[in-house]
Design a protein around this motif. Structure first.
Motif, PDB file in Angstrom:
ATOM      1  N   THR A   7      -0.753 -39.111  21.190  1.00  0.00           N
ATOM      2  CA  THR A   7      -1.455 -37.878  21.695  1.00  0.00           C
ATOM      3  C   THR A   7      -2.586 -37.476  20.672  1.00  0.00           C
ATOM      4  OG1 THR A   7       0.466 -37.132  22.787  1.00  0.00           O
ATOM      5  CG2 THR A   7      -1.335 -35.464  22.406  1.00  0.00           C
ATOM      6  N   HIS A  16     -13.699 -35.981  23.208  1.00  0.00           N
ATOM      7  CA  HIS A  16     -12.631 -35.033  23.640  1.00  0.00           C
ATOM      8  C   HIS A  16     -12.653 -33.638  22.828  1.00  0.00           C
ATOM      9  CE1 HIS A  16      -8.736 -33.063  24.121  1.00  0.00           C
ATOM     10  NE2 HIS A  16      -8.851 -33.225  25.261  1.00  0.00           N
ATOM     11  N   VAL A  20     -13.747 -29.978  24.206  1.00  0.00           N
ATOM     12  CA  VAL A  20     -12.707 -28.799  24.036  1.00  0.00           C
ATOM     13  C   VAL A  20     -13.825 -27.661  23.423  1.00  0.00           C
ATOM     14  CG1 VAL A  20     -10.765 -27.971  23.031  1.00  0.00           C
ATOM     15  CG2 VAL A  20     -10.792 -30.041  24.175  1.00  0.00           C
ATOM     16  N   TYR A  68      -9.289 -23.953  36.061  1.00  0.00           N
ATOM     17  CA  TYR A  68      -8.230 -24.883  35.343  1.00  0.00           C
ATOM     18  C   TYR A  68      -8.693 -25.714  34.169  1.00  0.00           C
ATOM     19  CZ  TYR A  68      -4.581 -24.048  38.858  1.00  0.00           C
ATOM     20  OH  TYR A  68      -3.724 -23.511  39.580  1.00  0.00           O
ATOM     21  N   VAL A  69      -9.935 -26.119  34.142  1.00  0.00           N
ATOM     22  CA  VAL A  69     -10.673 -26.802  33.118  1.00  0.00           C
ATOM     23  C   VAL A  69     -10.442 -25.780  31.829  1.00  0.00           C
ATOM     24  CG1 VAL A  69     -13.027 -27.561  32.196  1.00  0.00           C
ATOM     25  CG2 VAL A  69     -11.989 -28.241  34.773  1.00  0.00           C
ATOM     26  N   CYS A  70     -10.623 -24.536  32.009  1.00  0.00           N
ATOM     27  CA  CYS A  70     -11.011 -23.530  30.976  1.00  0.00           C
ATOM     28  C   CYS A  70      -9.286 -23.675  30.474  1.00  0.00           C
ATOM     29  CB  CYS A  70     -11.493 -22.243  31.239  1.00  0.00           C
ATOM     30  SG  CYS A  70     -13.196 -22.329  31.544  1.00  0.00           S
ATOM     31  N   LEU A  71      -8.454 -23.450  31.021  1.00  0.00           N
ATOM     32  CA  LEU A  71      -7.117 -23.424  30.730  1.00  0.00           C
ATOM     33  C   LEU A  71      -6.596 -24.533  30.154  1.00  0.00           C
ATOM     34  CD1 LEU A  71      -4.385 -21.993  30.822  1.00  0.00           C
ATOM     35  CD2 LEU A  71      -3.758 -23.384  32.893  1.00  0.00           C
ATOM     36  N   TYR A  72      -7.085 -25.873  30.347  1.00  0.00           N
ATOM     37  CA  TYR A  72      -6.783 -27.169  29.776  1.00  0.00           C
ATOM     38  C   TYR A  72      -7.377 -27.019  28.464  1.00  0.00           C
ATOM     39  CZ  TYR A  72      -7.724 -31.900  28.287  1.00  0.00           C
ATOM     40  OH  TYR A  72      -7.347 -32.929  27.590  1.00  0.00           O
ATOM     41  N   ALA A  73      -8.764 -26.589  28.250  1.00  0.00           N
ATOM     42  CA  ALA A  73      -9.340 -26.525  27.029  1.00  0.00           C
ATOM     43  C   ALA A  73      -9.025 -25.765  25.964  1.00  0.00           C
ATOM     44  CB  ALA A  73     -10.982 -26.224  27.170  1.00  0.00           C
ATOM     45  N   LEU A  75      -5.574 -24.884  26.049  1.00  0.00           N
ATOM     46  CA  LEU A  75      -4.227 -25.694  25.506  1.00  0.00           C
ATOM     47  C   LEU A  75      -4.578 -26.812  24.695  1.00  0.00           C
ATOM     48  CD1 LEU A  75      -2.390 -25.499  29.011  1.00  0.00           C
ATOM     49  CD2 LEU A  75      -1.974 -23.949  27.143  1.00  0.00           C
ATOM     50  N   ALA A  76      -5.775 -27.438  24.848  1.00  0.00           N
ATOM     51  CA  ALA A  76      -6.071 -28.589  24.041  1.00  0.00           C
ATOM     52  C   ALA A  76      -6.394 -28.097  22.742  1.00  0.00           C
ATOM     53  CB  ALA A  76      -7.134 -29.524  24.714  1.00  0.00           C
TER      54      ALA A  76
END
Length: 316
Positions: A7, A16, A20, A68-73, A75-76
């Motif tokens: 990961t 990546h 982010v 959802y993309v913002c949420l992923y960013a 969390l990442a």
């Protein structure tokens, strides 16, 4: 832990991380702007795209996807911060530039010695003395290069996290003959030498029986010792030993016998999670240095014998 390292390798790729960072910064700017005004992304998108025939439902779907993309960013980003704090990262592939430089140094010195030997009036005794001194210098240089290599290939590893020592077996015994004495040839960091507990180790003495190098030699296994957990590691009453997290020991071989021992202690942080991971790192990153150390120790033995032979010839 392998999953975490995989990961980390994916999460810390340049593309990546840039993605982010851009999304998180853009989200921060959008939320700030929205707080100061009555801006609505859905309404703005509808107003811009409606003249193009794009229905409002498509705009709303796009906004949901962006959310959802913002949420992923976010969390990442949290994951990247956690990996940074926990010092978890991929083990990069070994780079052998430092090892190559050591080999070049040895080659250059060999060329100089060859010139001295072939020159008219070359002094064999002086050459033998010079070779003996150079062997010791090369071992110390190689230990320093190895320390640099470990710091460069283990994430977050710094010089203060390492202690490397190389011992030469004395006297030069026949295959399998015990007991032997291990005498310190060099260590890193060098500082003032106060970090070294034992400059001379008697393999047959009871007081050294708990040393990993002594146990490895007495076992006759001749295999590397990899300890990712050092709870049972032999410790003296020193600050360095109290901080040890991992240990790697490698018998140095030549002429079918042990001619020395390489000790590497990792302190302060957990860099490896299993003995197998430590062994895997050793195989990919340290074996080349081990082979060159063996060359130098054999060279040192050869130089001693050459010096003795040259002295005997001179006396004769």
């Amino acid at each position: 832990m392998r999953v975490l390292r995989w990961t980390a390798a994916k999460a810390r790729s340049p593309i990546h991380e840039t993605f982010v960072e851009v999304i998180v910064l853009g989200l921060g700017a959008l939320l700030t702007f929205k707080k100061l005004t009555s801006f609505s992304l859905t309404q703005y998108g509808t107003r811009v795209l409606a003249p193009l025939g794009v229905p409002r439902s498509v705009v709303e779907t796009g906004v949901i996807v962006l959310a959802y993309v913002c949420l992923y960013a976010v969390l990442a980003k949290l994951l990247l911060v956690a990996l940074e704090k926990l010092k978890i990262g991929p083990l990069p592939k070994g780079a052998f530039g430092r090892l190559a430089q050591c080999c070049i140094t040895v080659r250059d010195d060999d060329e100089k010695e060859l010139e001295v030997l072939t020159a008219r009036g070359g002094n064999t005794l002086r050459l033998a003395e010079r070779r003996k001194d150079l062997a010791d210098v090369h071992i110390v240089d190689l230990i320093g290069r190895l320390a640099e290599h470990l710091c460069a290939t283990i994430p977050k590893c710094e010089e203060d996290d390492l202690f490397i020592s190389v011992y030469a077996a004395e006297p030069f015994t026949v295959a399998g003959q015990l007991p032997m004495t291990l005498r310190l040839s060099g260590h890193h960091p060098r500082r003032d030498g106060g970090e070294v507990v034992s400059h001379v180790i008697d393999v047959g003495a009871e007081r050294f029986a708990g040393y990993e190098c002594v146990k490895a030699i007495n076992s006759g296994a001749r295999k590397a010792v990899a300890l990712s957990d050092c709870k049972k590691y032999f410790r003296s009453n020193t600050d360095r030993h109290r901080r040890i997290q991992h240990y790697l020991g490698m018998p140095l071989m030549g002429c079918d016998r042990i001619i020395g021992f390489l000790n590497i202690e990792f302190s302060n942080h957990l860099f490896f999670v299993s003995d197998n991971e430590l062994r895997e790192y050793m195989t990919k990153n340290i074996l080349g240095y081990k082979y060159l150390l063996e060359h130098h120790l054999l060279r040192a033995e050869f130089n001693v014998k050459l010096l003795e032979a040259a002295a005997n010839k001179t006396e004769g």
